[in-house]
Scaffold this motif. Structure first.
Motif, PDB file in Angstrom:
ATOM      1  N   ARG A  11      -2.386  -3.766  29.025  1.00 49.53           N
ATOM      2  CA  ARG A  11      -3.203  -2.904  29.622  1.00 49.53           C
ATOM      3  C   ARG A  11      -2.441  -1.567  30.175  1.00 49.53           C
ATOM      4  NH1 ARG A  11      -7.153  -5.100  34.078  1.00 49.53           N
ATOM      5  NH2 ARG A  11      -8.037  -3.130  33.639  1.00 49.53           N
ATOM      6  N   PHE A  12      -1.366  -1.651  30.455  1.00 52.91           N
ATOM      7  CA  PHE A  12      -0.781  -0.451  30.910  1.00 52.91           C
ATOM      8  C   PHE A  12      -0.065   0.544  29.813  1.00 52.91           C
ATOM      9  CE2 PHE A  12       2.676  -3.761  30.944  1.00 52.91           C
ATOM     10  CZ  PHE A  12       3.433  -3.374  30.309  1.00 52.91           C
ATOM     11  N   TYR A  13       0.163   0.074  28.487  1.00 52.73           N
ATOM     12  CA  TYR A  13       0.230   0.979  27.439  1.00 52.73           C
ATOM     13  C   TYR A  13      -0.795   1.850  26.986  1.00 52.73           C
ATOM     14  CZ  TYR A  13       2.621   2.175  23.017  1.00 52.73           C
ATOM     15  OH  TYR A  13       3.152   2.808  21.923  1.00 52.73           O
ATOM     16  N   GLY A  14      -0.559   3.106  27.201  1.00 53.81           N
ATOM     17  CA  GLY A  14      -1.718   3.985  27.033  1.00 53.81           C
ATOM     18  C   GLY A  14      -1.620   4.493  25.566  1.00 53.81           C
ATOM     19  N   ALA A  15      -0.813   4.195  24.627  1.00 55.47           N
ATOM     20  CA  ALA A  15      -0.588   4.857  23.306  1.00 55.47           C
ATOM     21  C   ALA A  15      -1.247   3.995  22.389  1.00 55.47           C
ATOM     22  CB  ALA A  15       0.613   5.521  23.194  1.00 55.47           C
ATOM     23  N   THR A  44       8.754   7.796  24.919  1.00 53.64           N
ATOM     24  CA  THR A  44       8.189   7.365  26.454  1.00 53.64           C
ATOM     25  C   THR A  44       8.819   6.173  26.855  1.00 53.64           C
ATOM     26  OG1 THR A  44       6.106   8.321  25.831  1.00 53.64           O
ATOM     27  CG2 THR A  44       6.332   6.814  28.052  1.00 53.64           C
ATOM     28  N   LEU A  45       9.458   6.232  28.105  1.00 60.97           N
ATOM     29  CA  LEU A  45       9.953   5.049  28.791  1.00 60.97           C
ATOM     30  C   LEU A  45       9.114   4.130  29.490  1.00 60.97           C
ATOM     31  CD1 LEU A  45      13.143   6.703  30.536  1.00 60.97           C
ATOM     32  CD2 LEU A  45      12.909   5.686  28.173  1.00 60.97           C
ATOM     33  N   TYR A  46       9.351   2.981  29.423  1.00 61.16           N
ATOM     34  CA  TYR A  46       8.549   1.729  29.944  1.00 61.16           C
ATOM     35  C   TYR A  46       9.319   0.666  30.559  1.00 61.16           C
ATOM     36  CZ  TYR A  46       4.273   3.439  27.653  1.00 61.16           C
ATOM     37  OH  TYR A  46       3.273   4.423  27.299  1.00 61.16           O
ATOM     38  N   GLN A  47       9.161   0.464  31.755  1.00 62.39           N
ATOM     39  CA  GLN A  47       9.593  -0.834  32.652  1.00 62.39           C
ATOM     40  C   GLN A  47       9.041  -2.130  32.127  1.00 62.39           C
ATOM     41  OE1 GLN A  47      11.052  -1.877  37.282  1.00 62.39           O
ATOM     42  NE2 GLN A  47       9.186  -0.518  36.947  1.00 62.39           N
ATOM     43  N   LEU A  48       9.895  -3.021  31.717  1.00 64.62           N
ATOM     44  CA  LEU A  48       9.370  -4.395  31.201  1.00 64.62           C
ATOM     45  C   LEU A  48      10.201  -5.494  31.712  1.00 64.62           C
ATOM     46  CD1 LEU A  48       9.002  -3.222  27.364  1.00 64.62           C
ATOM     47  CD2 LEU A  48       7.078  -3.187  29.350  1.00 64.62           C
ATOM     48  N   LEU A  49       9.673  -6.547  31.782  1.00 67.70           N
ATOM     49  CA  LEU A  49      10.274  -7.789  31.962  1.00 67.70           C
ATOM     50  C   LEU A  49       9.788  -8.689  30.830  1.00 67.70           C
ATOM     51  CD1 LEU A  49      12.397  -9.860  33.419  1.00 67.70           C
ATOM     52  CD2 LEU A  49      10.255 -10.816  34.299  1.00 67.70           C
ATOM     53  N   GLY A  88      -7.370  -5.330  38.434  1.00 64.53           N
ATOM     54  CA  GLY A  88      -7.917  -4.216  38.142  1.00 64.53           C
ATOM     55  C   GLY A  88      -7.266  -3.259  37.967  1.00 64.53           C
ATOM     56  N   GLU A  89      -5.586  -3.263  37.866  1.00 68.31           N
ATOM     57  CA  GLU A  89      -4.808  -2.169  37.540  1.00 68.31           C
ATOM     58  C   GLU A  89      -4.936  -1.973  36.120  1.00 68.31           C
ATOM     59  OE1 GLU A  89      -3.337  -0.531  40.224  1.00 68.31           O
ATOM     60  OE2 GLU A  89      -1.316  -1.144  40.061  1.00 68.31           O
ATOM     61  N   GLN A  90      -4.232  -0.799  35.784  1.00 68.00           N
ATOM     62  CA  GLN A  90      -4.084  -0.621  34.241  1.00 68.00           C
ATOM     63  C   GLN A  90      -2.869   0.309  34.179  1.00 68.00           C
ATOM     64  OE1 GLN A  90      -7.361   1.694  32.807  1.00 68.00           O
ATOM     65  NE2 GLN A  90      -9.101   0.145  33.544  1.00 68.00           N
ATOM     66  N   SER A  91      -2.504   1.388  34.769  1.00 72.45           N
ATOM     67  CA  SER A  91      -1.432   1.885  34.381  1.00 72.45           C
ATOM     68  C   SER A  91       0.010   1.563  34.737  1.00 72.45           C
ATOM     69  CB  SER A  91      -1.315   3.384  34.613  1.00 72.45           C
ATOM     70  OG  SER A  91      -1.784   3.590  36.014  1.00 72.45           O
ATOM     71  N   ASN A  92      -0.120   0.671  36.203  1.00 70.73           N
ATOM     72  CA  ASN A  92       0.816  -0.105  36.804  1.00 70.73           C
ATOM     73  C   ASN A  92       0.696  -1.381  37.074  1.00 70.73           C
ATOM     74  OD1 ASN A  92       2.369   2.505  37.248  1.00 70.73           O
ATOM     75  ND2 ASN A  92       0.721   2.968  38.553  1.00 70.73           N
ATOM     76  N   SER A  93       1.387  -2.071  37.619  1.00 66.71           N
ATOM     77  CA  SER A  93       1.041  -3.776  37.934  1.00 66.71           C
ATOM     78  C   SER A  93       1.593  -3.745  39.375  1.00 66.71           C
ATOM     79  CB  SER A  93       2.218  -4.301  37.045  1.00 66.71           C
ATOM     80  OG  SER A  93       1.879  -4.268  35.576  1.00 66.71           O
ATOM     81  N   TYR A 107       4.875  -1.810  40.759  1.00 64.05           N
ATOM     82  CA  TYR A 107       5.849  -1.585  39.464  1.00 64.05           C
ATOM     83  C   TYR A 107       5.475  -0.309  38.578  1.00 64.05           C
ATOM     84  CZ  TYR A 107       8.533  -5.673  41.013  1.00 64.05           C
ATOM     85  OH  TYR A 107       9.472  -6.544  41.706  1.00 64.05           O
ATOM     86  N   PHE A 108       6.161   0.712  38.632  1.00 64.93           N
ATOM     87  CA  PHE A 108       5.630   1.783  37.654  1.00 64.93           C
ATOM     88  C   PHE A 108       5.773   1.616  36.203  1.00 64.93           C
ATOM     89  CE2 PHE A 108       6.317   3.718  41.792  1.00 64.93           C
ATOM     90  CZ  PHE A 108       4.927   4.102  42.153  1.00 64.93           C
ATOM     91  N   ARG A 109       5.032   1.238  35.399  1.00 61.04           N
ATOM     92  CA  ARG A 109       5.279   0.845  34.011  1.00 61.04           C
ATOM     93  C   ARG A 109       5.851   1.901  33.058  1.00 61.04           C
ATOM     94  NH1 ARG A 109       5.506  -4.281  32.793  1.00 61.04           N
ATOM     95  NH2 ARG A 109       4.095  -5.636  33.812  1.00 61.04           N
ATOM     96  N   LYS A 110       5.151   3.126  33.152  1.00 63.32           N
ATOM     97  CA  LYS A 110       5.402   4.163  32.413  1.00 63.32           C
ATOM     98  C   LYS A 110       6.209   5.094  33.362  1.00 63.32           C
ATOM     99  CE  LYS A 110       3.302   8.332  29.905  1.00 63.32           C
ATOM    100  NZ  LYS A 110       1.927   8.983  29.617  1.00 63.32           N
ATOM    101  N   LEU A 111       7.317   5.556  32.919  1.00 56.13           N
ATOM    102  CA  LEU A 111       8.445   6.115  33.778  1.00 56.13           C
ATOM    103  C   LEU A 111       8.646   7.596  33.263  1.00 56.13           C
ATOM    104  CD1 LEU A 111      10.982   3.463  33.942  1.00 56.13           C
ATOM    105  CD2 LEU A 111       9.099   3.686  35.262  1.00 56.13           C
ATOM    106  N   GLU A 112       8.498   8.538  34.479  1.00 52.01           N
ATOM    107  CA  GLU A 112       8.589   9.946  33.737  1.00 52.01           C
ATOM    108  C   GLU A 112       9.932  10.591  34.924  1.00 52.01           C
ATOM    109  OE1 GLU A 112       5.083  12.308  32.579  1.00 52.01           O
ATOM    110  OE2 GLU A 112       4.192  10.647  33.853  1.00 52.01           O
ATOM    111  N   PRO A 113      10.516  11.353  34.467  1.00 55.06           N
ATOM    112  CA  PRO A 113      11.770  11.974  35.297  1.00 55.06           C
ATOM    113  C   PRO A 113      11.130  12.609  36.655  1.00 55.06           C
ATOM    114  CG  PRO A 113      11.496  13.356  33.504  1.00 55.06           C
ATOM    115  CD  PRO A 113      10.440  12.067  33.102  1.00 55.06           C
ATOM    116  N   GLY A 114      11.881  12.113  37.672  1.00 52.66           N
ATOM    117  CA  GLY A 114      11.386  12.856  38.955  1.00 52.66           C
ATOM    118  C   GLY A 114      11.134  11.786  39.910  1.00 52.66           C
ATOM    119  N   ARG A 115      10.887  12.300  41.163  1.00 52.91           N
ATOM    120  CA  ARG A 115      10.221  10.912  42.188  1.00 52.91           C
ATOM    121  C   ARG A 115       8.913  11.029  41.694  1.00 52.91           C
ATOM    122  NH1 ARG A 115      12.774  10.682  47.913  1.00 52.91           N
ATOM    123  NH2 ARG A 115      14.186   9.949  46.520  1.00 52.91           N
TER     124      ARG A 115
END
Length: 365
Positions: A11-15, A44-49, A88-93, A107-115
């Motif tokens: 669900r968190f993968y938007g592409a 695009t960077l993603y955080q995964l286990l 109900g979460e989509q872009s994060n977990s 947990y932020f799944r799609k990672l972008e530079p910056g806080r």
């Protein structure tokens, strides 16, 4: 492992419509039989286990992952489990601890530079009564940039604002709309005190809205028929505009109703925009327009056509918020939001496109 084969089902993968041409592991660490990884998928960077097959399995291993590959920034240790996943979460977990003092871990799944703005904004307004305070966060340095991986917040139980609105009548929701207005004002006031503010010419705001319209027409060419009229609305803005940090993607689904107040959540901003753009100051009226459009959706959702419900709830929301310094600008932001919704619904839920289309026509008339 084949991360590319499995991630398209997440669900968190938007592409999902894009072909995956490249998967590169940027950082990794074994966690039991699985691998905690930051993977570059296309660009695009993603955080995964992931397990040995490349399938994400974070859902069942939060306690093992902890703050992940980053440094934990907090006065207290990372929350201990057990954890249950938030539906109900989509872009994060997100996960909630089930101990005496509940904490929500995102947990932020799609990672972008910056806080991440969720951490950046909420960390600066911990005493605002209408937010869930940040308890800690994790960041990692990759190359020359820092990326936010995880954040922990106080868990405040409440009912989803969108679901609550759908379950109420106009009479009973009026008081809620007033509280939502008060909550929005409190958050805007806190952000204005914590971050720099400025005043910009109306022409700057107008040009930004026109640029966005061009982008929306590219996504949904049928919007071209509104270009001339919408541009005239934007060009007609005349007052200087006070700008500050705002929520950026405010709607009823970004709120929790408690017994006596509303809590605003998910301060990441509009997910379709790049992170740097989402962190730019804007008029607080953009947030107000988001709530007003969300109220309109609730009034016409699932075949309903309750314009009087929307009108009354909007009036109560604005009364709760307080004075509006530029009604023309608010109208322009409402138009901008409705045009965005037309493009979104055209490409994702065409059966719903009539709701924002009618709003566009109302705004232009």
């Amino acid at each position: 492992m084949s991360i590319g084969q499995h991630i398209i089902n997440e669900r968190f993968y938007g592409a999902k419509s894009q072909t995956i041409n490249n998967v590169e592991i940027v950082a990794a660490e074994p966690i039991g039989e699985n691998t905690l990884a930051i993977a570059r998928i296309n660009s695009t960077l993603y955080q995964l286990l992931v397990n040995v097959d490349g399938k994400d399995v974070l859902l069942n291993h939060v306690a093992e992952v902890g703050p992940g590959l980053g440094e934990w920034v907090s006065n207290s240790p990372f929350p201990t489990g057990p954890f249950r996943a938030l539906s109900g979460e989509q872009s994060n977990s997100s996960f909630i601890t089930t101990g005496e003092e509940s904490v929500i871990v995102k947990y932020f799944r799609k990672l972008e530079p910056g806080r991440n703005p969720d951490v950046e904004l909420l960390s600066k307004i911990p005493n605002c009564p209408n937010i869930a305070p940040v308890l800690g966060f994790s960041e990692v340095l990759l190359g020359n940039s820092r990326y936010t991986l995880v954040m922990a917040q106080q868990f405040i139980p409440g009912k989803d604002g969108w679901a609550h609105a759908l379950s109420t009548t106009a009479d009973s929701f009026g008081a809620d709309a007033d509280l939502i207005g008060q909550a929005t004002r409190n958050v805007h006031t806190a952000l204005a005190e914590a971050f720099p503010t400025a005043v910009v010419p109306a022409s700057d705001i107008a040009q930004g809205l026109i640029n966005r319209l061009e982008s929306l027409i590219f996504q949904a060419p049928e919007l071209a028929r509104f270009k001339e009229a919408a541009t005239a609305v934007y060009r007609g803005l005349s007052q200087d505009v006070h700008i500050q940090r705002i929520h950026g993607d405010l709607h009823l689904g970004q709120m929790l109703k408690t017994d006596d107040r509303y809590i605003l959540i998910d301060f990441e901003g509009e997910p379709a925009r790049p992170l740097e753009e989402r962190k730019l100051p804007d008029s607080p009226l953009r947030d107000l327009a988001g709530v007003i459009r969300s109220i309109d959706y609730a009034a016409h959702f699932d075949g309903g056509a309750h314009q009087s419900w929307a009108d009354e709830a909007t009036a109560m929301f604005l009364a709760g918020y307080g004075s509006i310094d530029d009604q023309e600008l608010l109208n322009a932001y409402i138009l901008d939001k409705a045009l965005y919704e037309v493009a979104y619904e055209t490409n994702n839920r065409p059966d719903w496109v009539h709701i924002p289309l009618e709003a566009v026509q109302r705004a232009l008339n």
